[in-house]
Design a protein around this motif. Structure first.
Motif, mmCIF file in Angstrom:
data_model
loop_
_atom_site.group_PDB
_atom_site.id
_atom_site.type_symbol
_atom_site.label_atom_id
_atom_site.label_comp_id
_atom_site.label_asym_id
_atom_site.label_seq_id
_atom_site.Cartn_x
_atom_site.Cartn_y
_atom_site.Cartn_z
ATOM 1 N N GLU A 36 4.818 -1.361 -0.153
ATOM 2 C CA GLU A 36 4.600 -0.188 -0.619
ATOM 3 C C GLU A 36 5.563 0.307 -1.213
ATOM 4 O O GLU A 36 5.533 0.640 -2.400
ATOM 5 N N SER A 37 6.888 0.280 -0.838
ATOM 6 C CA SER A 37 7.980 0.871 -1.379
ATOM 7 C C SER A 37 8.702 0.315 -2.721
ATOM 8 O O SER A 37 8.981 0.741 -3.722
ATOM 9 N N GLY A 43 6.851 1.597 -9.958
ATOM 10 C CA GLY A 43 5.985 2.607 -10.824
ATOM 11 C C GLY A 43 4.488 2.339 -10.546
ATOM 12 O O GLY A 43 3.565 2.522 -11.266
ATOM 13 N N ALA A 44 4.314 1.763 -9.449
ATOM 14 C CA ALA A 44 2.904 1.201 -9.109
ATOM 15 C C ALA A 44 2.419 1.951 -7.690
ATOM 16 O O ALA A 44 3.624 2.383 -6.944
ATOM 17 N N LEU A 87 -3.508 -2.723 -5.808
ATOM 18 C CA LEU A 87 -2.156 -2.438 -6.450
ATOM 19 C C LEU A 87 -2.655 -1.755 -7.784
ATOM 20 O O LEU A 87 -3.250 -2.226 -8.756
ATOM 21 N N ASP A 88 -2.418 -0.639 -7.876
ATOM 22 C CA ASP A 88 -2.515 0.413 -8.998
ATOM 23 C C ASP A 88 -1.397 0.473 -9.896
ATOM 24 O O ASP A 88 -0.508 0.995 -9.495
ATOM 25 N N LEU A 89 -1.322 -0.014 -11.133
ATOM 26 C CA LEU A 89 -0.433 -0.415 -12.170
ATOM 27 C C LEU A 89 -0.288 0.895 -13.138
ATOM 28 O O LEU A 89 0.684 0.951 -13.694
ATOM 29 N N GLY A 90 -1.248 1.564 -12.958
ATOM 30 C CA GLY A 90 -1.291 2.914 -14.045
ATOM 31 C C GLY A 90 -1.862 2.362 -15.306
ATOM 32 O O GLY A 90 -2.124 1.088 -15.573
ATOM 33 N N HIS A 91 -2.033 3.173 -16.427
ATOM 34 C CA HIS A 91 -2.584 3.052 -17.636
ATOM 35 C C HIS A 91 -4.065 2.108 -17.452
ATOM 36 O O HIS A 91 -4.368 1.498 -18.527
#
Length: 547
Positions: free
Chosen positions: A24-25, A31-32, A54-58
């Motif tokens: 998690e860290s 940035g995820a 895993l949420d990578l954004g965008h």
């Protein structure tokens, strides 16, 4: 033994908590956001992660039902039911895969795919000043490994792939090299079949090769040369982006040679429109071919600053489609768009509604071209100079606020295609546009356009529109009335409510006045005529034909 037995569950719980925290860290540092349903440490497998997200954004999210580490002589990672969800409904899923790994705790990392087949390796190289990654593909059947879809419809079958991708990181730059090819790839992104006929396009070979650099200082991306092939067409060009962090500047050059439209439509999962009257089937069809060169320079933040140049050559087919040839003479046009009734349009001098181009008011033609296609007599059917600004304007406004279709493209759509706005239809439209330009010439295209273009519910053609809205012939229209008719062309049904009470509403009137200003700016009307047109009340009889 009793102490060890009692301590083992506590030690395992501590290790499991440490593994979860470590993953998690690490995700946060990049940035995820990582979420893990279960972390289990044991003898076999050594480590098991369940419900891994895993949420990578965008809009990018990765999910795996399970990730397990085992030791059959070397460390092996098994991933079950992995999926990547992206924006616009695009998703990539993979069945159970297995990877042999080495150096996972050192400076160099190697991953080699072993299930469902070999042929893919990923290598992280040790580098004293940065880092480097190498991805190699050898005879990989991508269809066995990945299922690519958009909104549950097949998007791509990558065929058999070979090649490599290299990335090299340093403190100030990222350098990359791509040299990939695929045999028998099939595209489905543009297919417009019914739900029970989901298909991919005809198999085609793809290649792409380029080198480039991204320099963080100054926000510069440079790709001096790009070479690619797709459906028999050869693409080449260069890309330069500067000031990415402040005010981006783009310099793009692209050339396409030997673009065979029948082959491109087939490879894209599209058919040749039946309305062209050609024999069905994928082989032997000829829609002609084109060579296109385009150069774009400027600042995307300021569409007006974009400078676009184009050069287009079209080689017509050996035999024109019958439906194109018939447009050289008298013909009857029937539209099935929208709700009925649909009256056939007789495009011939024998029809009382027909207007020859020579009889159309020159000021109306000038108004039409200024609004819809200022470069009509100077381009080969498409005007790429308008496209970047139109796309950027639409993007900034969050919708289709501006179009970039030429008059010939609009005619191609009206004569042969549906109102479907998918990109697949645009490819068909492009092919038909070149055929129209080659077979008919500019004046005939404009004459047909004036007689079939939609001006309201079941209302087509300039002469019927002038009679319906103003009770007079086109030659008797005032400049303001001409501007009204041209202003509603982009949305003749949508604009009906704007003059339902007999006069244009404020929004439509502003469009009319803007057109009048354009006419004044090019001296198509004088100052006094311009002032009179601005003050003239426009009285509309209604949006439907009388009687």
């Amino acid at each position: 033994m009793l102490v060890a037995s009692a301590a083992a569950p506590l030690l395992r719980s501590t290790l499991e908590h440490a593994v979860r925290a470590r993953i998690e860290s690490a995700a946060v540092r990049h940035g995820a956001i990582a979420r893990i349903g279960l972390v289990h440490i044991g003898v076999w497998p050594l480590l098991r992660l369940e419900a891994f997200d895993l949420d990578l954004g965008h809009g990018l999210r990765v999910h795996a039902d399970m990730i397990a580490a085992t030791w059959p002589g070397r460390l092996r990672l098994t991933v079950r039911a992995a999926a990547l969800a992206g924006p616009a409904g695009v998703g990539v899923s993979a069945p159970a895969t297995a990877w042999d790994t080495a150096g996972i705790f050192g400076d160099e990392l190697r991953l080699a795919l072993v299930e469902p087949q070999a042929g893919l390796s990923i290598h992280k190289l040790a580098d004293p000043v940065g880092g480097a990654w190498n991805i190699e593909v050898r005879g990989l059947d991508v269809g066995r490994l990945l299922d690519v879809r958009r909104n549950a419809r097949p998007l791509l079958d990558g065929g058999i792939e070979d090649g490599r991708v290299d990335f090299q990181f340093s403190t100030d730059a990222l350098r990359f090299h791509v040299d990939m090819g695929a045999r028998g790839a099939r595209l489905g992104a543009l297919a417009d079949h019914a739900d029970d006929e989901i298909q991919l396009g005809y198999p085609t070979d793809l290649t792409i090769r380029f080198d480039g650099t991204w320099r963080r200082a100054g926000g510069v991306v440079e790709i001096p040369e790009v070479h690619a092939t797709l459906a028999g067409a050869a693409l080449s060009g260069s890309i330069a982006l500067r000031n990415l962090d402040t005010d981006p500047v783009v310099d793009l050059a692209l050339g396409v040679q030997h673009l065979d439209f029948a082959q491109l439509l087939g490879a894209s999962g599209l058919g040749v429109p039946e309305s062209l009257g050609m024999a069905p089937g994928g082989g032997g069809l000829d829609l002609g071919s084109a060579s296109i060169d385009v150069r774009v320079r400027g600042r995307p933040a300021d569409p007006a600053s974009l400078s676009v140049s184009q050069k287009i050559d079209f080689k017509p087919p050996r035999q024109m489609p019958p439906a194109i040839l018939r447009l050289r003479g008298d013909f009857v046009f029937g539209s099935q768009d929208g709700s009925g009734p649909h009256r056939p349009i007789d495009v011939s001098p024998a029809s009382p509604d027909f207007i020859a181009l020579r009889d159309a008011p020159p000021l109306f033609v000038r108004t039409l071209l200024l609004s819809e296609d200022a470069g009509f007599y100077g381009h080969r059917g498409i005007d790429l100079r308008e496209l970047p600004a139109a796309l950027l304007t639409n993007w900034s406004r969050g919708g289709a606020a501006r179009g970039a279709s030429t008059i010939t493209q609009q005619l191609a759509k009206n004569l042969f295609l549906s109102r479907d706005k998918q990109i697949g239809r645009k490819l068909q439209e492009l092919a038909i546009t070149f055929l129209l330009e080659s077979a008919l010439g500019k004046n005939r295209i404009l004459e047909i356009y004036l007689n079939i273009i939609e001006w309201g519910p079941d209302l087509r053609g300039l002469r019927p529109a002038a009679r319906s809205y103003f009770g007079r012939e086109p030659q008797a229209l005032t400049p303001a009335e001409m501007a009204f008719l041209v202003a509603i062309i982009p949305g003749p049904i949508k604009y009906q409510s704007s003059f339902a009470h007999g006069t244009p509403g404020p929004g439509l009137r502003s469009l009319i006045d803007a057109l009048l200003a354009k006419l004044r700016a090019v001296d198509a009307i004088g100052e006094e005529e311009y002032r009179q047109a601005l003050d003239e009340p426009i009285v509309v009889a209604g949006g439907r034909p009388r009687g």
